[in-house]
Design a protein around this motif. Structure first.
Motif, PDB file in Angstrom:
ATOM      1  N   PHE A  61     -29.718  -1.402   6.226  1.00  0.00           N
ATOM      2  CA  PHE A  61     -28.662  -1.363   5.220  1.00  0.00           C
ATOM      3  C   PHE A  61     -27.760  -2.560   5.452  1.00  0.00           C
ATOM      4  CE2 PHE A  61     -24.303  -0.124   3.994  1.00  0.00           C
ATOM      5  CZ  PHE A  61     -24.507   0.080   2.642  1.00  0.00           C
ATOM      6  N   VAL A  62     -27.523  -3.306   4.398  1.00  0.00           N
ATOM      7  CA  VAL A  62     -26.655  -4.483   4.526  1.00  0.00           C
ATOM      8  C   VAL A  62     -25.591  -4.415   3.449  1.00  0.00           C
ATOM      9  CG1 VAL A  62     -26.542  -7.006   4.450  1.00  0.00           C
ATOM     10  CG2 VAL A  62     -28.567  -5.890   5.399  1.00  0.00           C
ATOM     11  N   TYR A  63     -24.364  -4.643   3.871  1.00  0.00           N
ATOM     12  CA  TYR A  63     -23.262  -4.672   2.904  1.00  0.00           C
ATOM     13  C   TYR A  63     -22.405  -5.898   3.188  1.00  0.00           C
ATOM     14  CZ  TYR A  63     -19.016  -3.375   0.401  1.00  0.00           C
ATOM     15  OH  TYR A  63     -17.940  -3.384  -0.445  1.00  0.00           O
ATOM     16  N   ILE A  64     -22.291  -6.768   2.197  1.00  0.00           N
ATOM     17  CA  ILE A  64     -21.478  -7.973   2.368  1.00  0.00           C
ATOM     18  C   ILE A  64     -20.244  -7.815   1.485  1.00  0.00           C
ATOM     19  CG2 ILE A  64     -21.503 -10.511   2.376  1.00  0.00           C
ATOM     20  CD1 ILE A  64     -23.894  -9.419   3.846  1.00  0.00           C
ATOM     21  N   PRO A  65     -19.059  -7.810   2.104  1.00  0.00           N
ATOM     22  CA  PRO A  65     -17.848  -7.591   1.304  1.00  0.00           C
ATOM     23  C   PRO A  65     -17.543  -8.762   0.370  1.00  0.00           C
ATOM     24  CG  PRO A  65     -17.389  -7.448   3.670  1.00  0.00           C
ATOM     25  CD  PRO A  65     -18.751  -8.018   3.522  1.00  0.00           C
ATOM     26  N   LYS A  66     -16.612  -8.507  -0.521  1.00  0.00           N
ATOM     27  CA  LYS A  66     -16.222  -9.477  -1.540  1.00  0.00           C
ATOM     28  C   LYS A  66     -15.907 -10.849  -0.931  1.00  0.00           C
ATOM     29  CE  LYS A  66     -13.069  -9.627  -5.460  1.00  0.00           C
ATOM     30  NZ  LYS A  66     -12.036  -8.908  -6.204  1.00  0.00           N
ATOM     31  N   GLY A  67     -16.491 -11.857  -1.487  1.00  0.00           N
ATOM     32  CA  GLY A  67     -16.156 -13.226  -1.102  1.00  0.00           C
ATOM     33  C   GLY A  67     -16.639 -13.678   0.262  1.00  0.00           C
ATOM     34  N   VAL A  68     -17.397 -12.843   0.970  1.00  0.00           N
ATOM     35  CA  VAL A  68     -17.821 -13.209   2.324  1.00  0.00           C
ATOM     36  C   VAL A  68     -19.169 -13.918   2.302  1.00  0.00           C
ATOM     37  CG1 VAL A  68     -18.583 -12.276   4.562  1.00  0.00           C
ATOM     38  CG2 VAL A  68     -16.525 -11.388   3.451  1.00  0.00           C
ATOM     39  N   ARG A  69     -19.243 -14.980   3.054  1.00  0.00           N
ATOM     40  CA  ARG A  69     -20.523 -15.641   3.224  1.00  0.00           C
ATOM     41  C   ARG A  69     -21.034 -15.180   4.583  1.00  0.00           C
ATOM     42  NH1 ARG A  69     -23.237 -20.017   1.008  1.00  0.00           N
ATOM     43  NH2 ARG A  69     -24.744 -20.804   2.514  1.00  0.00           N
ATOM     44  N   CYS A  70     -22.123 -14.456   4.608  1.00  0.00           N
ATOM     45  CA  CYS A  70     -22.611 -13.875   5.855  1.00  0.00           C
ATOM     46  C   CYS A  70     -22.816 -14.984   6.889  1.00  0.00           C
ATOM     47  CB  CYS A  70     -23.916 -13.133   5.604  1.00  0.00           C
ATOM     48  SG  CYS A  70     -24.473 -12.248   7.049  1.00  0.00           S
ATOM     49  N   PRO A  71     -22.203 -14.828   8.085  1.00  0.00           N
ATOM     50  CA  PRO A  71     -22.181 -15.931   9.046  1.00  0.00           C
ATOM     51  C   PRO A  71     -23.542 -16.262   9.650  1.00  0.00           C
ATOM     52  CG  PRO A  71     -21.228 -13.959  10.006  1.00  0.00           C
ATOM     53  CD  PRO A  71     -21.453 -13.663   8.570  1.00  0.00           C
ATOM     54  N   MET A  72     -24.525 -15.411   9.492  1.00  0.00           N
ATOM     55  CA  MET A  72     -25.829 -15.733  10.075  1.00  0.00           C
ATOM     56  C   MET A  72     -26.938 -15.161   9.200  1.00  0.00           C
ATOM     57  SD  MET A  72     -25.787 -13.008  13.171  1.00  0.00           S
ATOM     58  CE  MET A  72     -24.096 -13.371  13.620  1.00  0.00           C
ATOM     59  N   GLU A  73     -28.118 -15.627   9.427  1.00  0.00           N
ATOM     60  CA  GLU A  73     -29.236 -15.088   8.674  1.00  0.00           C
ATOM     61  C   GLU A  73     -29.637 -13.750   9.273  1.00  0.00           C
ATOM     62  OE1 GLU A  73     -31.521 -18.589   8.628  1.00  0.00           O
ATOM     63  OE2 GLU A  73     -31.055 -18.933   6.521  1.00  0.00           O
ATOM     64  N   LEU A  74     -29.877 -12.763   8.456  1.00  0.00           N
ATOM     65  CA  LEU A  74     -30.212 -11.432   8.956  1.00  0.00           C
ATOM     66  C   LEU A  74     -31.719 -11.263   8.961  1.00  0.00           C
ATOM     67  CD1 LEU A  74     -27.632  -9.361   6.924  1.00  0.00           C
ATOM     68  CD2 LEU A  74     -27.367 -10.353   9.193  1.00  0.00           C
ATOM     69  N   ARG A  92     -36.985   1.753   4.015  1.00  0.00           N
ATOM     70  CA  ARG A  92     -36.102   1.683   2.858  1.00  0.00           C
ATOM     71  C   ARG A  92     -35.014   0.669   3.186  1.00  0.00           C
ATOM     72  NH1 ARG A  92     -36.386   4.702  -2.131  1.00  0.00           N
ATOM     73  NH2 ARG A  92     -34.688   3.770  -3.282  1.00  0.00           N
ATOM     74  N   THR A  93     -34.933  -0.351   2.389  1.00  0.00           N
ATOM     75  CA  THR A  93     -33.914  -1.369   2.632  1.00  0.00           C
ATOM     76  C   THR A  93     -32.983  -1.434   1.431  1.00  0.00           C
ATOM     77  OG1 THR A  93     -35.424  -2.635   4.012  1.00  0.00           O
ATOM     78  CG2 THR A  93     -33.544  -3.826   3.114  1.00  0.00           C
ATOM     79  N   LEU A  94     -31.711  -1.486   1.729  1.00  0.00           N
ATOM     80  CA  LEU A  94     -30.712  -1.569   0.667  1.00  0.00           C
ATOM     81  C   LEU A  94     -29.733  -2.677   1.033  1.00  0.00           C
ATOM     82  CD1 LEU A  94     -29.264  -0.461  -1.861  1.00  0.00           C
ATOM     83  CD2 LEU A  94     -28.193   1.259  -0.399  1.00  0.00           C
ATOM     84  N   ILE A  95     -29.614  -3.667   0.169  1.00  0.00           N
ATOM     85  CA  ILE A  95     -28.686  -4.760   0.418  1.00  0.00           C
ATOM     86  C   ILE A  95     -27.713  -4.847  -0.748  1.00  0.00           C
ATOM     87  CG2 ILE A  95     -28.442  -7.262   0.755  1.00  0.00           C
ATOM     88  CD1 ILE A  95     -31.243  -7.288   1.967  1.00  0.00           C
ATOM     89  N   VAL A  96     -26.434  -4.761  -0.422  1.00  0.00           N
ATOM     90  CA  VAL A  96     -25.409  -4.835  -1.455  1.00  0.00           C
ATOM     91  C   VAL A  96     -24.545  -6.052  -1.177  1.00  0.00           C
ATOM     92  CG1 VAL A  96     -23.491  -3.661  -2.583  1.00  0.00           C
ATOM     93  CG2 VAL A  96     -25.392  -2.316  -1.652  1.00  0.00           C
ATOM     94  N   ALA A  97     -24.508  -6.977  -2.125  1.00  0.00           N
ATOM     95  CA  ALA A  97     -23.652  -8.153  -1.981  1.00  0.00           C
ATOM     96  C   ALA A  97     -22.531  -8.035  -3.000  1.00  0.00           C
ATOM     97  CB  ALA A  97     -24.452  -9.428  -2.202  1.00  0.00           C
ATOM     98  N   GLU A  98     -21.314  -7.870  -2.475  1.00  0.00           N
ATOM     99  CA  GLU A  98     -20.156  -7.715  -3.365  1.00  0.00           C
ATOM    100  C   GLU A  98     -19.842  -9.045  -4.052  1.00  0.00           C
ATOM    101  OE1 GLU A  98     -18.135  -5.435  -4.445  1.00  0.00           O
ATOM    102  OE2 GLU A  98     -18.288  -3.672  -3.138  1.00  0.00           O
ATOM    103  N   GLU A  99     -18.897  -8.985  -4.970  1.00  0.00           N
ATOM    104  CA  GLU A  99     -18.537 -10.178  -5.759  1.00  0.00           C
ATOM    105  C   GLU A  99     -18.387 -11.427  -4.902  1.00  0.00           C
ATOM    106  OE1 GLU A  99     -15.126  -9.649  -8.384  1.00  0.00           O
ATOM    107  OE2 GLU A  99     -15.853  -7.610  -8.718  1.00  0.00           O
ATOM    108  N   GLY A 100     -19.020 -12.483  -5.325  1.00  0.00           N
ATOM    109  CA  GLY A 100     -18.835 -13.781  -4.682  1.00  0.00           C
ATOM    110  C   GLY A 100     -19.360 -13.907  -3.272  1.00  0.00           C
TER     111      GLY A 100
END
Lengths: 416, 478
Positions: free
Chosen positions: B191-204, B220-228
């Motif tokens: 499960f991956v969740y990236i909050p608004k405006g965040v650029r994930c600091p590393m490759e997952l 089951r993989t779920l990736i949610v990338a918030e706005e921006g």
């Protein structure tokens, strides 16, 4: 199963002629068939609900008078009205090497062709197998060079269901020109299937004009078997009508065969046109060039499925398929699927498909030259299909078709 | 030459071995009780159990898809065990030192030693061993950035609201036969969740590994990338050699909200079966992403493994100006069968998609591209470009292309091109003239053929992919 198909099977029981054994085989297959739905791949985009409960007259009294003419074309005409041959066969003046017989009587060529070229998987082909009592058998003798076109006309009149069959054998080294011409705009169902066997070194120039309009339902097919070094040059021109569905199969059964197949479809508002073509490269060194171009008007729907199948043994095959489409309005719809199935490695195959609207820059250029917009649009769009019209070897036919298609296109533009 | 070919073709699968770790495993079979027990063991909330059961009931009414250009013996879903956990996991290790050394050695054999991974250029690994996630590294660093990267079973406990909000929104529980099965019995995944405006600091990244015999894996993989926000996710797989066919029915869901970007890369190298196609993994995967306004989802895959592949990573371009990309290299050899491609569903205005698919068939394999590009009535000004090229090596294989194009918008432009050819004698001759041996020459030509796709892969994957292709091609030349 649909009510209509159940009725077809019932009616098939009453057909009793010299083709009985071939017909009963087809009937057995037909009984096994499921009525196509959305999940049937071959009918994915074409609904048959208008056929499912169809209940039209199966006999008619109509005559030749209404059958379409082609001005400027000096052809031998075989006219079928509602599936019945209405031309007087006894008065036909035939060039040397041409034999034309009716399907009604036992005939050697017919025996070798009936159901032999057409693949068994076409549902309506099987319906035609069991119900088409009338048809023609055209036999071109070896090395005969027949320049005069032979035109098979299928006219469907309002309120009638009809089935017609054509069988053509082009002998070794012979040349022939055959035109299948379908028409009619009343509420009708017409199936017309043709089987062609093209012997070694023979050449066939073929045209299929599926010019049914309005409420007509037309389902048909042209099926070709090419032997060694034979040539096929075929052009198909289709309108949509309420429902038009055509299946074309070209089988390279011999080596070094050449097939060129051009299709044009021009769909007026609300028409439905579905073309499935299958090219079977069963032998090495074959060449196929297929070009399909369509313009689709408001609320019309076009379906194109072009399949090229290269068998394991068919090395050195060259096959190309190109499908280009223009949608005129938001309500128009195209579903296209160019398929390649390749089992031989030393081949060159390519296919392409595009769906696009008119090139804005080309339009702008024409406007700056003082051409009014409507006229510019006609020139640009129609030019797109006209290119294929120019490739037709028979100029008389092309010259007759050109203004008709152009008028149809202009009407399509006005109706937007 | 032909001897060399034969030798190379008989090359054994490098990653094939079985590590012996005691496991707690369900008896084979599937029914509602199995699902309830599975859900209970994982301590899932009530709604989750119910969700699984609903999926199971849908699955019961569905038929296994038969339209793909693949042929394999029917899977007996009652002979599969739906849960297996390494025993030493009972008392959850807090760090690598507490992890069963046997397990660590398994990873080392695969060339992904976790100790080294920690030091490697910022790659966090959520390693899945059978069905339970073992170790997650770099968690803290990610937490600083507000990124959630954890096993989905953990997410169900810690962030139930987030999971509930997005799970099944892109791939509904009754979407297709395999997705429904996965929804009913999935054991774990990421499960991956990236909050608004965040650029994930590393490759997952995640490494999957199938270990327990007769155990289907249902990730089951779920990736949610918030706005921006932005995230790049890497997935790679390899599995030990065995005779029993193994089923893998994973589901991957991506949600890219306004202006977000998700890059999902896969290198798949599961056991493809032996020379006669015996054994080998069945890879039946549903992958789909949803793009909101200006969002972008990019799928890149390098497929060289599995006996049967059925996989169509897709994009639903719902938001205006959203972008979907699909870059794929699929290589089949031996008796492998692959039916793979993508779906690009254009709904929003000015949406764009690019499909580049490279299929390479060798041996007696069959490789099919199957794709769908749909321009909805609202897809004003949308644009698609598709290129799928096939390369045939040998005269016993097959290469197929089945592109579906559906357009109902006159302003949308769709272009599709496909070619099929073989490695030409001229190309080979030229390379050999320059002093390359035939094998190197073919490898070079194939690498060139795939260049457009490799370019899209993250650096470390590109290297791995190139190497994989080279090994896979060994001896296919003649």
């Amino acid at each position: 199963m649909s009510q209509w198909l159940a009725q077809v099977i019932e009616r098939a029981g009453n057909v009793d002629d010299w083709l009985a054994s071939a017909r009963s085989k087809a009937l057995a297959e037909l009984k096994e068939k499921e009525w196509p739905g959305r999940r049937t791949e071959a009918w994915r985009y074409t609904s048959l609900h208008k056929v499912a409960d169809l209940n039209l007259a199966t006999t008619s009294e109509a005559t030749t008078a209404e059958a379409p003419q082609v001005e400027g074309l000096n052809s031998i005409d075989l006219v079928f009205v509602d599936g019945r041959l209405t031309s007087d066969m006894t008065n036909l003046v035939l060039p040397d090497g041409v034999t034309i017989a009716s399907l009604d009587t036992k005939n050697d060529a017919a025996e070798n062709l009936f159901g032999q070229v057409k693949p068994q998987h076409h549902l309506f082909g099987l319906v035609n197998d069991v119900l088409a009592q009338h048809g023609v058998v055209i036999d071109i003798a070896p090395n005969a060079n027949v320049e005069q076109p032979i035109r098979i006309v299928n006219f469907a009149s309002d309120g009638v269901e009809s089935h017609q069959r054509s069988l053509v054998r082009v002998g070794e080294g012979a040349k022939a020109v055959i035109i299948e011409h379908g028409a009619g705009n009343g509420h009708s169902l017409n199936t017309a299937f043709a089987e062609y066997d093209i012997a070694d070194k023979a050449a066939l120039e073929h045209y299929r004009l599926a010019l049914h309009e309005g409420e007509a339902i037309h389902v048909g097919g042209s099926h070709f078997r090419l032997h060694n070094e034979s040539k096929l040059n075929s052009t198909l021109v289709g309108y949509g009508s309420q429902l038009t569905r055509l299946d074309v199969d070209i089988e390279h059964a011999g080596e070094h065969a050449f097939a060129k197949f051009n299709n044009i479809y021009l769909l007026a508002p609300k028409e439905h046109f579905d073309l499935h073509s299958t090219i079977e490269h069963a032998q090495p060194n074959g060449t196929t060039e297929e070009n399909a171009r369509g313009i689709i008007g408001d609320k019309a729907k076009a379906v194109f499925n072009g399949r090229i199948h290269i068998h394991r043994h068919a090395q050195k095959t060259l096959a190309e398929l190109n499908n280009r489409n223009l949608l005129l309005t938001r309500g128009a719809q195209i579903n296209t699927k160019p398929e390649l199935e390749i089992y031989a490695d030393d081949v060159q195959c390519a296919h392409g498909a595009t769906v696009a609207e008119i090139d804005e820059e080309a339009l702008y250029y024409m406007l700056t030259r003082g051409i009014d917009k409507q006229q510019a649009l006609v020139m640009l769009n129609f030019g797109f299909v006209q290119e294929l019209l120019f490739q037709m070897p028979n100029r008389a036919l092309a010259n007759w078709l050109q203004p008709i298609l152009k008028q149809r296109f202009e009407r399509m533009m006005e109706q937007q | 030459m032909s001897e060399q070919i034969d030798q190379a073709l008989e090359r054994k699968y490098d990653a094939g071995f079985v590590s012996e770790i005691e496991s707690e495993t369900f008896a084979p079979g599937l029914n509602e009780d199995v699902i309830r027990r599975l859900s209970e063991i994982k301590g899932e909330p009530e709604w989750m159990t119910e969700w699984r059961l609903q999926a199971y009931r849908k699955w019961l009414k569905m038929n296994e898809p038969e339209w793909a250009h693949v042929d394999y013996p029917k899977v007996d879903y009652q002979s599969i065990s739906y849960y297996s956990a390494p025993k030493s996991m009972k008392d959850k290790p807090k760090s690598l030192d507490e992890v069963d050394p046997e397990l660590l050695r398994t990873y080392e054999k695969l060339g992904i030693p976790l100790h080294e991974q920690e030091m490697l250029a910022g790659v966090a690994v959520d390693a899945v061993f059978d069905s339970v996630s073992v170790v997650t590294t770099f968690r803290e660093k990610l937490e600083e950035a507000g990124v959630i990267f954890c096993p989905i079973s953990e997410a169900l406990h810690k962030y139930p609201e987030l999971v509930k909000k997005y799970l099944g929104t892109v791939v509904p529980k009754g979407d297709n036969f395999f997705a429904a099965l996965n929804s009913a019995v999935f054991t774990d995944g990421s499960f991956v969740y990236i909050p608004k405006g965040v650029r994930c600091p590393m490759e997952l990244s995640t490494y999957f590994r199938i270990n327990e015999q007769n155990t289907g894996q249902f990730e089951r993989t779920l990736i949610v990338a918030e706005e921006g926000s932005y995230v790049s996710y890497l997935e790679g797989c390899t599995a030990p050699q065995r005779d029993e066919n193994q089923l893998h029915a994973a589901v991957v869901e991506l949600v890219a909200l306004d202006d977000a970007e998700i890059k999902y890369s896969t290198v798949q190298n599961w056991y493809p079966g032996d020379e006669d196609g015996k054994g080998g993994i069945y890879n039946f995967v549903t992958k789909r992403g949803l793009c909101e306004k200006n969002a972008k989802i990019s799928w890149t895959q390098v497929e060289t493994g599995s006996a049967v592949t059925w996989k169509y990573p897709s994009c639903i371009l719902k938001g205006d100006n959203s972008v979907g990309e699909f870059y794929s290299v699929a290589l089949t050899r031996g008796k492998q069968q692959a039916d793979t491609g993508t779906k690009m569903i254009h709904l929003g205005k000015n949406t764009k998609s690019t499909i580049i698919s490279k299929g390479i068939s060798a041996g007696r394999s069959n490789n099919a591209y199957r794709g769908l590009v749909r321009m909805g009535p609202g897809a004003e000004g949308a644009r698609n470009f598709t290129e799928c090229d096939s390369l045939l090596i040998g005269d016993q294989c097959g290469a197929h292309t089945f592109p579906y194009i559906e357009s109902s918008n006159p302003t949308a432009i769709v272009e599709h091109e496909a070619t099929t050819s073989k490695v030409s004698d001229d190309q080979l001759f030229l390379c050999q003239q320059r002093g390359l041996d035939p094998e190197k020459a073919v490898s070079m030509i194939v690498n060139g053929f795939c260049k457009e796709v490799f370019r899209e892969l993250p650096m470390e994957f590109a290297v791995e992919a190139g190497k994989l292709l080279e090994i896979s091609l060994e001896g296919s030349v003649g």
